[in-house]
Design a protein around this motif. Structure first.
Motif, PDB file in Angstrom:
ATOM      1  N   ARG A 116       0.838  -1.193   0.000  1.00  0.00           N
ATOM      2  CA  ARG A 116       0.000   0.000   0.000  1.00  0.00           C
ATOM      3  C   ARG A 116       0.878   1.250   0.000  1.00  0.00           C
ATOM      4  O   ARG A 116       0.576   2.234  -0.651  1.00  0.00           O
ATOM      5  N   ARG A 117       1.987   1.176   0.746  1.00  0.00           N
ATOM      6  CA  ARG A 117       2.966   2.267   0.757  1.00  0.00           C
ATOM      7  C   ARG A 117       4.345   1.649   0.579  1.00  0.00           C
ATOM      8  O   ARG A 117       4.766   0.833   1.406  1.00  0.00           O
ATOM      9  N   ARG A 118       5.035   2.056  -0.476  1.00  0.00           N
ATOM     10  CA  ARG A 118       6.361   1.505  -0.707  1.00  0.00           C
ATOM     11  C   ARG A 118       7.348   1.936   0.364  1.00  0.00           C
ATOM     12  O   ARG A 118       8.382   1.293   0.570  1.00  0.00           O
ATOM     13  N   SER A 119       7.033   3.022   1.061  1.00  0.00           N
ATOM     14  CA  SER A 119       7.901   3.463   2.145  1.00  0.00           C
ATOM     15  C   SER A 119       7.966   2.414   3.261  1.00  0.00           C
ATOM     16  O   SER A 119       8.932   2.372   4.035  1.00  0.00           O
ATOM     17  N   ASP A 120       6.935   1.551   3.336  1.00  0.00           N
ATOM     18  CA  ASP A 120       6.955   0.479   4.337  1.00  0.00           C
ATOM     19  C   ASP A 120       8.132  -0.466   4.120  1.00  0.00           C
ATOM     20  O   ASP A 120       8.638  -1.076   5.082  1.00  0.00           O
ATOM     21  N   LEU A 121       8.560  -0.607   2.871  1.00  0.00           N
ATOM     22  CA  LEU A 121       9.708  -1.459   2.576  1.00  0.00           C
ATOM     23  C   LEU A 121      10.977  -0.916   3.223  1.00  0.00           C
ATOM     24  O   LEU A 121      11.835  -1.678   3.681  1.00  0.00           O
ATOM     25  N   VAL A 122      11.104   0.405   3.262  1.00  0.00           N
ATOM     26  CA  VAL A 122      12.264   1.037   3.901  1.00  0.00           C
ATOM     27  C   VAL A 122      12.191   0.869   5.413  1.00  0.00           C
ATOM     28  O   VAL A 122      13.199   0.579   6.071  1.00  0.00           O
ATOM     29  N   ILE A 123      10.998   1.073   5.975  1.00  0.00           N
ATOM     30  CA  ILE A 123      10.824   0.892   7.412  1.00  0.00           C
ATOM     31  C   ILE A 123      11.165  -0.540   7.812  1.00  0.00           C
ATOM     32  O   ILE A 123      11.815  -0.782   8.842  1.00  0.00           O
ATOM     33  N   SER A 124      10.758  -1.490   6.977  1.00  0.00           N
ATOM     34  CA  SER A 124      11.061  -2.891   7.256  1.00  0.00           C
ATOM     35  C   SER A 124      12.566  -3.142   7.235  1.00  0.00           C
ATOM     36  O   SER A 124      13.101  -3.851   8.100  1.00  0.00           O
ATOM     37  N   LYS A 125      13.249  -2.570   6.258  1.00  0.00           N
ATOM     38  CA  LYS A 125      14.708  -2.710   6.197  1.00  0.00           C
ATOM     39  C   LYS A 125      15.349  -2.132   7.449  1.00  0.00           C
ATOM     40  O   LYS A 125      16.311  -2.690   7.990  1.00  0.00           O
ATOM     41  N   ALA A 126      14.819  -0.997   7.919  1.00  0.00           N
ATOM     42  CA  ALA A 126      15.365  -0.359   9.120  1.00  0.00           C
ATOM     43  C   ALA A 126      15.185  -1.260  10.338  1.00  0.00           C
ATOM     44  O   ALA A 126      16.080  -1.372  11.187  1.00  0.00           O
ATOM     45  N   VAL A 127      14.034  -1.924  10.429  1.00  0.00           N
ATOM     46  CA  VAL A 127      13.784  -2.847  11.543  1.00  0.00           C
ATOM     47  C   VAL A 127      14.755  -4.019  11.506  1.00  0.00           C
ATOM     48  O   VAL A 127      15.329  -4.414  12.538  1.00  0.00           O
ATOM     49  N   ILE A 128      14.977  -4.563  10.322  1.00  0.00           N
ATOM     50  CA  ILE A 128      15.884  -5.708  10.183  1.00  0.00           C
ATOM     51  C   ILE A 128      17.317  -5.302  10.498  1.00  0.00           C
ATOM     52  O   ILE A 128      18.074  -6.068  11.124  1.00  0.00           O
ATOM     53  N   LEU A 129      17.715  -4.101  10.105  1.00  0.00           N
ATOM     54  CA  LEU A 129      19.061  -3.616  10.424  1.00  0.00           C
ATOM     55  C   LEU A 129      19.251  -3.485  11.932  1.00  0.00           C
ATOM     56  O   LEU A 129      20.357  -3.677  12.438  1.00  0.00           O
ATOM     57  N   PHE A 130      18.172  -3.152  12.638  1.00  0.00           N
ATOM     58  CA  PHE A 130      18.265  -3.097  14.101  1.00  0.00           C
ATOM     59  C   PHE A 130      18.525  -4.496  14.660  1.00  0.00           C
ATOM     60  O   PHE A 130      19.383  -4.671  15.531  1.00  0.00           O
ATOM     61  N   PHE A 131      17.787  -5.481  14.155  1.00  0.00           N
ATOM     62  CA  PHE A 131      18.011  -6.854  14.591  1.00  0.00           C
ATOM     63  C   PHE A 131      19.445  -7.290  14.300  1.00  0.00           C
ATOM     64  O   PHE A 131      20.101  -7.913  15.142  1.00  0.00           O
TER      65      PHE A 131
END
Length: 282
Positions: free
Chosen positions: A122-137
């Protein structure tokens, strides 16, 4: 959003580059601990390392390249805190975090998989947020691996395992974790903006090698000439803060460094999300 995070987390677990980087990090930690043990056994080398650490935070932050120096006072036992501090200030973990950040941030773009999932979000920006979450892990797991390997190396090479002051150690780990995560987000943003792994990787490594010190020095001199006062620009950067944080340092510096990490991480994540949302992926 949760499904995207699950997908990226699974992709991280299946990434061969992640395990290769962790293996290399483990090897480097073993080698550096073994070499530092020889220095630690040499009273003169131990005294020189102690004097180097006592020279001041500014000199440490402005050094070009990567330096791993044991901060143990001569005659004292090298603690896990000491060794973790030496590697972290030398940006040993940082170099592996930023390399993974470049590879992971652009993996779906380079493979063309982004075309399959980009239109379903729905929002491609969610893909960036997801990458940011994974980088935290990934950053957390890298720190845990570093602590585990370093503890093992201390026990093997030194014959004992001293933790050090636990409260100070936890505060230092938490602050450095935020700074390294912010550095990963900065590199992710650079990678998404440039979309060239070679250039992004080069810039990421230059950040870890303190090559931007030259740039910040020029900025500081420029501000000094305008406002007629000395401005410590390095302390307001992520890589500068990683180097400036000292063993048994002032708690105020930890708070300041944490705020620097939060500001930089937030800005680069937001900019990356906006760019990714507006970019044509067809």
């Amino acid at each position: 959003m949760l499904n995207i995070i699950k997908m990226d987390f699974y992709r991280m677990l299946k990434s061969k580059s992640q395990y290769i980087l962790w293996i290399l990090l483990t090897v480097i930690l073993v080698l550096t601990t073994a070499s530092m043990r020889e220095e630690y056994k040499d009273p003169q080398a131990s005294a020189n390392n102690w004097e180097t650490m006592q020279e001041g935070v500014e000199d440490t932050a402005e050094n070009l390249g990567m330096y791993v120096t044991v901060p143990t006072e001569p005659g004292q036992k090298a603690t896990l805190y000491d060794m973790f501090y030496a590697n972290t200030q030398g940006k040993v973990e940082a170099i592996f975090i930023v390399i993974f950040a470049v590879l992971f941030a652009t993996a779906d773009i380079r493979s063309g998989y982004i075309k399959n999932i980009g239109g379903q979000c729905r929002r491609r920006s969610d893909l960036v947020i997801s990458k940011a979450v994974i980088l935290f892990f990934y950053t957390v797991l890298t720190f845990l691996l570093t602590l585990a390997v370093q503890a093992f190396c201390n026990a093997v090479f030194y014959g004992y395992l001293e933790i050090g002051p636990v409260s100070e150690f936890l505060g230092y780990i938490g602050t450095q974790l935020l700074l390294h995560y912010a550095l990963a987000l900065i590199v992710m943003g650079i990678s998404i903006l440039i979309l060239n792994n070679i250039i992004s990787m080069t810039l990421a490594i230059m950040l870890c090698m303190n090559m931007t010190v030259l740039l910040w020095g020029m900025v500081g001199r420029g501000l000094q000439s305008v406002f007629d006062r000395t401005v410590d620009v390095l302390s307001y950067t992520v890589t500068g803060s990683i180097s400036i944080l000292q063993l048994h340092g002032d708690p105020d510096l930890l708070i300041k460094a944490a705020l620097v990490a939060i500001v930089y991480g937030t800005v680069f994540t937001v900019v990356s999300a906006i760019v990714f949302q507006r970019r044509d992926i067809r």
